[in-house]
Design a protein around this motif. Structure first.
Motif: not given
Length: 265
Positions: A36, A121-122, A125
């Motif tokens: 990520q 968090e991406s 990802p």
């Protein structure tokens, strides 16, 4: 409904079951790596060398060279056994460094009073399928996954003021350098077509192997010291197994490799 079954039908079912059991196919599975952060993604590909910058070995180049070492160890090359030990030790050292920083930052976040923070968090990802021929290549991928988690934690701590920019960059770069150093280890091995019996007949000496890779330790030559994960001494396909959609780095054998952070973003 009548649930009774004739003896012939029952026998046929049992026979059929036995037939199905004995005709099982080979096992197949899939492994995927999801990252990520840009920093972790760079470690998958690495970087080709240029006149201005040395090459950086990524997961692809690391796994590709490991494939050669793994097959050589299967063919009873004691130098390949020695290199598997080196790879194992380098992985353990890198893992311990990442784990220490991760635990420190997790503790720091958990001790914040009246404030609950989730690690960033991406939204998109990066996911890639892995297809390697030996377990140490997968351990290298797992190392990248752990680094990815650490980078996300570091950036989160910096965002909320728990780390200043300089401290965050030190952690990210130091751990990246450690992983890249691990990925360089297999590059020192040279495939010379020697085996343990040949070396033992010559008192463990091979001038060419010694000049290229150093003196082989006695306990490695005797087989007393081995890496925890070693190949079985059996025929094995020599096809290359690499991550899909990625090509291994084409690197000159006599050029140096950098373990520094890849900065060509």
């Amino acid at each position: 409904m009548n649930s009774e079954q004739s003896p012939d039908e029952s026998a046929g079912t049992v026979a059929g079951s036995k037939k199905d059991t004995t005709s099982l196919g080979v096992l197949r599975g899939q492994a995927w790596l999801t990252v990520q952060t840009h920093q972790a993604q760079q470690m998958i590909r690495g970087r080709n060398g240029t006149p201005d910058k040395p090459a950086i070995i990524g997961l692809v180049g690391y796994a590709d060279r490991l494939r050669v070492i793994w097959q050589a160890a299967r063919d009873d090359d004691p130098y390949a056994d020695w290199w598997l030990i080196k790879v194992h030790e380098a992985l353990e050292k890198a893992r311990k460094l990442l784990s220490r920083y991760q635990e420190e930052l997790d503790t720091q976040l958990a001790q914040m009073s009246a404030m609950e923070v989730t690690v960033a968090e991406s939204l998109r990802p990066y996911r890639i399928r892995l297809q390697f021929a030996n377990p140490y290549a997968y351990q290298g991928a797992q190392l990248i996954a752990e680094y990815d988690s650490l980078v996300r934690t570091v950036l989160t701590c910096r965002h909320i003021g728990q780390l200043d920019d300089e401290s965050a960059q030190v952690i990210i770069h130091l751990c990246a350098r450690k992983i890249r150093g691990t990925f360089v280890v297999p590059q020192g091995y040279r495939l010379l077509g020697i085996d343990r019996k040949c070396l033992q007949r010559s008192s463990g000496k091979d001038p060419r192997a010694s000049s290229l890779m150093g003196e082989l330790p006695e306990d490695v030559l005797s087989g007393e010291l081995r890496a925890p994960l070693v190949p079985r001494k059996a025929p094995f396909p020599r096809e290359t197994h690499r991550p899909l959609e990625l090509e291994p780095l084409s690197l000159p054998p006599d050029k140096g490799y950098s373990t520094d952070e890849n900065r060509d973003t």
